[in-house]
Design a protein around this motif. Structure first.
Motif, PDB file in Angstrom:
ATOM      1  N   PHE A  77     -36.941  47.389 -10.814  1.00 54.98           N
ATOM      2  CA  PHE A  77     -37.347  47.988  -9.544  1.00 54.98           C
ATOM      3  C   PHE A  77     -36.666  49.340  -9.334  1.00 54.98           C
ATOM      4  CE2 PHE A  77     -38.763  43.726  -7.864  1.00 54.98           C
ATOM      5  CZ  PHE A  77     -40.040  44.132  -7.507  1.00 54.98           C
ATOM      6  N   THR A 123     -38.200  52.082 -11.471  1.00 54.16           N
ATOM      7  CA  THR A 123     -39.498  52.454 -10.899  1.00 54.16           C
ATOM      8  C   THR A 123     -39.293  53.367  -9.696  1.00 54.16           C
ATOM      9  OG1 THR A 123     -40.481  50.364 -11.628  1.00 54.16           O
ATOM     10  CG2 THR A 123     -41.622  51.558  -9.868  1.00 54.16           C
ATOM     11  N   ALA A 124     -38.325  53.020  -8.858  1.00 52.99           N
ATOM     12  CA  ALA A 124     -38.015  53.856  -7.698  1.00 52.99           C
ATOM     13  C   ALA A 124     -37.590  55.252  -8.135  1.00 52.99           C
ATOM     14  CB  ALA A 124     -36.912  53.202  -6.865  1.00 52.99           C
ATOM     15  N   ALA A 158     -39.824  49.876  -3.953  1.00 52.00           N
ATOM     16  CA  ALA A 158     -39.123  49.453  -5.165  1.00 52.00           C
ATOM     17  C   ALA A 158     -37.619  49.403  -4.932  1.00 52.00           C
ATOM     18  CB  ALA A 158     -39.454  50.403  -6.323  1.00 52.00           C
ATOM     19  N   TYR A 159     -37.096  50.365  -4.187  1.00 49.72           N
ATOM     20  CA  TYR A 159     -35.658  50.460  -3.944  1.00 49.72           C
ATOM     21  C   TYR A 159     -35.151  49.278  -3.128  1.00 49.72           C
ATOM     22  CZ  TYR A 159     -31.289  53.080  -3.580  1.00 49.72           C
ATOM     23  OH  TYR A 159     -29.991  53.479  -3.699  1.00 49.72           O
ATOM     24  N   ASN A 180     -36.510  46.369  -2.784  1.00 49.22           N
ATOM     25  CA  ASN A 180     -36.596  45.151  -3.592  1.00 49.22           C
ATOM     26  C   ASN A 180     -35.461  45.077  -4.603  1.00 49.22           C
ATOM     27  OD1 ASN A 180     -39.101  43.265  -3.287  1.00 49.22           O
ATOM     28  ND2 ASN A 180     -39.873  45.314  -2.866  1.00 49.22           N
ATOM     29  N   ALA A 181     -35.049  46.212  -5.151  1.00 51.40           N
ATOM     30  CA  ALA A 181     -33.923  46.221  -6.080  1.00 51.40           C
ATOM     31  C   ALA A 181     -32.632  45.830  -5.368  1.00 51.40           C
ATOM     32  CB  ALA A 181     -33.774  47.611  -6.710  1.00 51.40           C
ATOM     33  N   ARG A 197     -32.021  42.126  -4.713  1.00 53.24           N
ATOM     34  CA  ARG A 197     -31.913  41.213  -5.842  1.00 53.24           C
ATOM     35  C   ARG A 197     -30.632  41.372  -6.661  1.00 53.24           C
ATOM     36  NH1 ARG A 197     -37.278  41.787  -4.773  1.00 53.24           N
ATOM     37  NH2 ARG A 197     -38.580  39.958  -5.124  1.00 53.24           N
TER      38      ARG A 197
END
Length: 301
Positions: free
Chosen positions: A15, A18-19, A230-231, A233-234, A237
Protein backbone atom coordinates in the motif's frame (compact mmCIF):
# COMPACT_ATOMS: atom_id res chain seq x y z
CA UNK A 1 -18.50 -0.61 15.45
CA UNK A 2 -15.09 -0.09 13.85
CA UNK A 3 -12.82 -3.16 13.84
CA UNK A 4 -9.07 -2.42 13.53
CA UNK A 5 -7.34 -3.93 10.52
CA UNK A 6 -5.27 -7.07 11.14
CA UNK A 7 -1.58 -6.24 11.12
CA UNK A 8 0.05 -7.31 7.85
CA UNK A 9 3.49 -5.70 7.26
CA UNK A 10 3.86 -7.07 3.71
CA UNK A 11 0.50 -5.68 2.59
CA UNK A 12 1.29 -2.41 4.37
CA UNK A 13 4.46 -2.04 2.31
CA UNK A 14 2.52 -2.68 -0.89
CA UNK A 15 0.00 0.00 0.00
CA UNK A 16 2.80 2.43 0.88
CA UNK A 17 4.64 1.93 -2.42
CA UNK A 18 1.37 2.46 -4.30
CA UNK A 19 0.84 5.67 -2.34
CA UNK A 20 4.36 6.77 -3.29
CA UNK A 21 3.63 6.51 -7.00
CA UNK A 22 0.42 8.51 -6.66
CA UNK A 23 2.05 11.17 -4.48
CA UNK A 24 4.79 11.70 -7.06
CA UNK A 25 2.19 11.90 -9.85
CA UNK A 26 0.19 14.45 -7.86
CA UNK A 27 3.32 16.54 -7.27
CA UNK A 28 4.08 16.40 -10.99
CA UNK A 29 0.61 17.77 -11.81
CA UNK A 30 1.11 20.50 -9.19
CA UNK A 31 4.42 21.52 -10.74
CA UNK A 32 2.84 21.73 -14.19
CA UNK A 33 0.00 23.89 -12.85
CA UNK A 34 2.30 26.11 -10.81
CA UNK A 35 4.77 26.87 -13.59
CA UNK A 36 4.35 28.49 -17.01
CA UNK A 37 4.03 25.22 -18.95
CA UNK A 38 0.21 25.29 -19.11
CA UNK A 39 -0.44 29.03 -18.90
CA UNK A 40 0.25 31.80 -16.41
CA UNK A 41 1.49 30.07 -13.21
CA UNK A 42 -1.18 29.42 -10.60
CA UNK A 43 -0.56 30.43 -6.98
CA UNK A 44 0.44 27.47 -4.74
CA UNK A 45 -2.68 28.04 -2.61
CA UNK A 46 -4.83 27.67 -5.75
CA UNK A 47 -3.04 24.43 -6.60
CA UNK A 48 -3.63 23.25 -3.02
CA UNK A 49 -7.31 24.20 -3.35
CA UNK A 50 -7.58 22.16 -6.55
CA UNK A 51 -6.04 19.22 -4.77
CA UNK A 52 -8.70 19.29 -2.03
CA UNK A 53 -11.59 20.12 -4.38
CA UNK A 54 -11.12 17.23 -6.79
CA UNK A 55 -10.05 14.80 -4.08
CA UNK A 56 -13.21 15.65 -2.15
CA UNK A 57 -15.39 15.06 -5.22
CA UNK A 58 -13.88 11.59 -5.72
CA UNK A 59 -13.96 10.61 -2.05
CA UNK A 60 -17.47 12.01 -1.44
CA UNK A 61 -18.77 10.06 -4.44
CA UNK A 62 -17.17 6.90 -3.10
CA UNK A 63 -18.59 7.52 0.39
CA UNK A 64 -22.08 8.05 -1.04
CA UNK A 65 -21.87 4.90 -3.17
CA UNK A 66 -20.72 2.85 -0.17
CA UNK A 67 -23.26 4.51 2.15
CA UNK A 68 -20.63 5.55 4.64
CA UNK A 69 -21.80 5.52 8.25
CA UNK A 70 -19.86 7.69 10.66
CA UNK A 71 -18.65 5.97 13.80
CA UNK A 72 -17.79 8.45 16.54
CA UNK A 73 -15.18 10.52 14.68
CA UNK A 74 -12.59 12.37 16.76
CA UNK A 75 -13.15 15.78 15.19
CA UNK A 76 -10.36 17.42 17.19
CA UNK A 77 -7.76 14.99 15.81
CA UNK A 78 -9.25 15.29 12.35
CA UNK A 79 -8.93 19.08 12.49
CA UNK A 80 -5.30 18.88 13.61
CA UNK A 81 -4.49 16.28 10.95
CA UNK A 82 -6.15 18.38 8.24
CA UNK A 83 -4.33 21.54 9.27
CA UNK A 84 -0.99 19.73 9.19
CA UNK A 85 -1.78 18.19 5.82
CA UNK A 86 -2.92 21.48 4.28
CA UNK A 87 0.15 23.35 5.51
CA UNK A 88 2.46 20.55 4.37
CA UNK A 89 1.00 20.15 0.89
CA UNK A 90 0.79 23.90 0.28
CA UNK A 91 4.45 24.38 1.23
CA UNK A 92 5.44 21.40 -0.92
CA UNK A 93 3.59 22.73 -3.97
CA UNK A 94 5.29 26.09 -3.47
CA UNK A 95 8.71 24.45 -3.24
CA UNK A 96 8.40 22.39 -6.45
CA UNK A 97 7.73 25.50 -8.52
CA UNK A 98 11.28 26.71 -7.76
CA UNK A 99 13.44 23.58 -7.46
CA UNK A 100 13.43 20.12 -9.14
CA UNK A 101 10.83 17.63 -7.96
CA UNK A 102 13.46 15.18 -6.76
CA UNK A 103 15.21 17.82 -4.65
CA UNK A 104 11.98 19.10 -3.09
CA UNK A 105 10.85 15.56 -2.41
CA UNK A 106 14.19 14.69 -0.84
CA UNK A 107 13.96 17.60 1.59
CA UNK A 108 10.30 17.01 2.42
CA UNK A 109 10.99 13.37 3.13
CA UNK A 110 12.63 14.24 6.36
CA UNK A 111 9.02 13.83 7.57
CA UNK A 112 9.40 10.08 8.30
CA UNK A 113 12.15 10.99 10.76
CA UNK A 114 9.81 13.45 12.49
CA UNK A 115 7.01 10.86 12.43
CA UNK A 116 9.22 8.12 13.86
CA UNK A 117 10.32 10.37 16.72
CA UNK A 118 6.74 11.46 17.44
CA UNK A 119 5.50 7.85 17.34
CA UNK A 120 7.50 7.05 20.46
CA UNK A 121 5.80 9.44 22.95
CA UNK A 122 2.43 9.78 21.18
CA UNK A 123 1.81 6.21 19.99
CA UNK A 124 3.83 4.34 22.57
CA UNK A 125 5.80 2.50 19.88
CA UNK A 126 9.20 0.98 20.58
CA UNK A 127 11.90 1.57 17.99
CA UNK A 128 14.88 -0.73 18.20
CA UNK A 129 18.44 -0.06 17.04
CA UNK A 130 17.94 -1.82 13.69
CA UNK A 131 14.96 0.36 12.80
CA UNK A 132 16.84 3.48 13.88
CA UNK A 133 19.77 2.38 11.72
CA UNK A 134 17.54 1.64 8.74
CA UNK A 135 15.88 5.04 9.01
CA UNK A 136 19.29 6.70 9.26
CA UNK A 137 20.46 4.86 6.13
CA UNK A 138 17.39 6.00 4.20
CA UNK A 139 17.90 9.56 5.43
CA UNK A 140 21.50 9.45 4.26
CA UNK A 141 20.28 8.48 0.80
CA UNK A 142 17.87 11.42 0.82
CA UNK A 143 20.66 13.80 1.79
CA UNK A 144 22.86 12.47 -1.01
CA UNK A 145 20.05 13.05 -3.50
CA UNK A 146 19.66 16.56 -2.12
CA UNK A 147 23.34 17.38 -2.76
CA UNK A 148 23.64 19.71 0.26
CA UNK A 149 25.61 22.76 -0.84
CA UNK A 150 25.32 26.46 0.02
CA UNK A 151 22.96 26.76 -2.97
CA UNK A 152 20.51 24.39 -1.24
CA UNK A 153 19.85 26.90 1.53
CA UNK A 154 17.32 28.98 -0.33
CA UNK A 155 13.71 29.87 0.47
CA UNK A 156 12.35 26.99 -1.60
CA UNK A 157 14.43 24.51 0.39
CA UNK A 158 13.10 25.96 3.64
CA UNK A 159 9.56 25.63 2.29
CA UNK A 160 10.15 21.93 1.71
CA UNK A 161 11.65 21.58 5.19
CA UNK A 162 8.53 23.17 6.68
CA UNK A 163 6.45 20.74 4.65
CA UNK A 164 8.40 17.85 6.17
CA UNK A 165 7.62 18.93 9.72
CA UNK A 166 3.92 19.48 8.99
CA UNK A 167 3.63 16.11 7.23
CA UNK A 168 5.44 14.36 10.08
CA UNK A 169 2.77 15.63 12.47
CA UNK A 170 0.05 14.54 10.05
CA UNK A 171 1.50 11.03 9.77
CA UNK A 172 1.41 10.56 13.52
CA UNK A 173 -2.20 11.71 13.78
CA UNK A 174 -3.24 9.38 10.93
CA UNK A 175 -1.91 6.47 12.95
CA UNK A 176 -3.92 7.57 16.00
CA UNK A 177 -7.08 7.90 13.93
CA UNK A 178 -6.61 4.55 12.17
CA UNK A 179 -6.82 2.76 15.52
CA UNK A 180 -10.47 3.73 15.94
CA UNK A 181 -11.85 4.82 12.57
CA UNK A 182 -12.09 3.32 9.09
CA UNK A 183 -9.98 4.60 6.17
CA UNK A 184 -12.93 5.99 4.18
CA UNK A 185 -14.26 7.93 7.18
CA UNK A 186 -10.81 9.39 7.82
CA UNK A 187 -10.40 10.40 4.18
CA UNK A 188 -13.86 11.94 3.87
CA UNK A 189 -13.62 14.04 7.02
CA UNK A 190 -10.05 15.11 6.27
CA UNK A 191 -10.84 16.26 2.74
CA UNK A 192 -14.05 17.98 3.84
CA UNK A 193 -12.18 20.00 6.45
CA UNK A 194 -9.31 20.56 4.02
CA UNK A 195 -11.61 21.87 1.29
CA UNK A 196 -13.07 24.44 3.70
CA UNK A 197 -9.62 25.64 4.79
CA UNK A 198 -8.26 25.71 1.23
CA UNK A 199 -11.30 27.58 -0.12
CA UNK A 200 -10.98 30.36 2.45
CA UNK A 201 -7.22 30.63 1.92
CA UNK A 202 -7.38 30.81 -1.90
CA UNK A 203 -9.98 33.59 -2.20
CA UNK A 204 -7.45 36.45 -2.56
CA UNK A 205 -5.39 34.53 -5.15
CA UNK A 206 -7.93 32.65 -7.28
CA UNK A 207 -7.87 33.18 -11.06
CA UNK A 208 -9.58 31.31 -13.87
CA UNK A 209 -7.36 28.37 -14.93
CA UNK A 210 -6.85 27.38 -18.55
CA UNK A 211 -8.41 24.07 -19.68
CA UNK A 212 -5.00 22.40 -19.40
CA UNK A 213 -4.58 23.78 -15.88
CA UNK A 214 -8.03 22.50 -14.91
CA UNK A 215 -6.92 19.05 -16.07
CA UNK A 216 -3.72 19.34 -14.05
CA UNK A 217 -5.63 20.45 -10.93
CA UNK A 218 -7.99 17.50 -11.36
CA UNK A 219 -4.94 15.23 -11.60
CA UNK A 220 -3.51 16.72 -8.41
CA UNK A 221 -6.71 15.95 -6.51
CA UNK A 222 -7.49 12.51 -7.94
CA UNK A 223 -3.93 11.22 -7.62
CA UNK A 224 -3.67 12.55 -4.06
CA UNK A 225 -6.99 10.95 -3.11
CA UNK A 226 -5.72 7.60 -4.38
CA UNK A 227 -2.47 8.15 -2.50
CA UNK A 228 -4.35 8.93 0.70
CA UNK A 229 -6.46 5.79 0.40
CA UNK A 230 -3.35 3.64 -0.01
CA UNK A 231 -1.50 5.53 2.73
CA UNK A 232 -4.22 5.20 5.35
CA UNK A 233 -4.55 1.48 4.60
CA UNK A 234 -0.79 1.08 5.01
CA UNK A 235 -0.79 2.89 8.35
CA UNK A 236 -3.66 0.72 9.60
CA UNK A 237 -1.76 -2.51 8.93
CA UNK A 238 1.67 -1.89 10.51
CA UNK A 239 3.42 0.28 13.06
CA UNK A 240 4.19 3.79 11.89
CA UNK A 241 7.86 3.39 12.78
CA UNK A 242 8.06 0.42 10.38
CA UNK A 243 5.96 1.46 7.40
CA UNK A 244 6.67 5.20 7.17
CA UNK A 245 10.33 4.91 6.01
CA UNK A 246 9.15 3.06 2.89
CA UNK A 247 7.67 6.37 1.77
CA UNK A 248 11.20 7.31 0.69
CA UNK A 249 10.38 5.42 -2.53
CA UNK A 250 8.54 8.57 -3.62
CA UNK A 251 11.99 9.96 -4.38
CA UNK A 252 12.49 7.32 -7.02
CA UNK A 253 9.14 8.04 -8.69
CA UNK A 254 9.82 11.79 -8.57
CA UNK A 255 13.21 11.31 -10.22
CA UNK A 256 11.56 9.16 -12.91
CA UNK A 257 8.99 11.86 -13.67
CA UNK A 258 11.80 14.44 -13.81
CA UNK A 259 13.41 12.36 -16.56
CA UNK A 260 10.23 11.78 -18.55
CA UNK A 261 8.64 15.24 -18.31
CA UNK A 262 11.45 17.70 -17.59
CA UNK A 263 14.32 15.81 -19.28
CA UNK A 264 16.36 15.97 -16.07
CA UNK A 265 18.43 12.80 -16.09
CA UNK A 266 19.76 11.42 -12.80
CA UNK A 267 23.53 11.20 -12.50
CA UNK A 268 25.70 8.83 -10.48
CA UNK A 269 24.95 10.72 -7.26
CA UNK A 270 21.21 10.31 -7.79
CA UNK A 271 21.66 6.59 -8.45
CA UNK A 272 23.75 6.25 -5.29
CA UNK A 273 21.16 8.04 -3.19
CA UNK A 274 18.32 5.90 -4.55
CA UNK A 275 20.30 2.72 -3.90
CA UNK A 276 20.96 3.70 -0.29
CA UNK A 277 17.27 4.48 0.24
CA UNK A 278 16.30 1.06 -1.10
CA UNK A 279 18.91 -0.54 1.15
CA UNK A 280 17.37 1.10 4.21
CA UNK A 281 13.87 -0.03 3.24
CA UNK A 282 15.11 -3.57 2.57
CA UNK A 283 16.73 -3.71 6.01
CA UNK A 284 13.43 -2.72 7.59
CA UNK A 285 11.54 -5.39 5.65
CA UNK A 286 14.10 -8.06 6.66
CA UNK A 287 13.86 -7.08 10.32
CA UNK A 288 10.07 -7.15 10.28
CA UNK A 289 10.06 -10.58 8.64
CA UNK A 290 12.27 -11.96 11.43
CA UNK A 291 10.02 -10.46 14.09
CA UNK A 292 6.97 -11.93 12.35
CA UNK A 293 8.43 -15.44 12.53
CA UNK A 294 8.87 -15.11 16.30
CA UNK A 295 5.18 -14.29 16.87
CA UNK A 296 2.53 -17.02 17.40
CA UNK A 297 0.58 -17.58 14.21
CA UNK A 298 -2.71 -16.65 15.91
CA UNK A 299 -1.50 -13.23 17.04
CA UNK A 300 -2.02 -10.50 14.42
CA UNK A 301 0.69 -7.85 14.20
Amino acid sequence: MFTPRAQNPGLAVGFMLTACAFIAASTLMAKLAGTARLGDPLHPLQVSHGRFLFAWILIASTAAAMRLRFERPNLRLHALRTLGGWVGISLMFAAVTYIPMADATAISFLNPVFAMILAIPLLGEKVGPIRWSAAAIALLGALILLRPTPASFQPAALLALGAALAMGIEITIIKLLSRHEGPLQILFINNSFGLIIATVAVLPFWVMPTPAQWAALAGVGVFMACAQAAYVNAMARAEASFVVPFAYATLIFAALFDVIVFRTRPDAISALGATIIIAGATLLAWREARLEKRQPATVPR
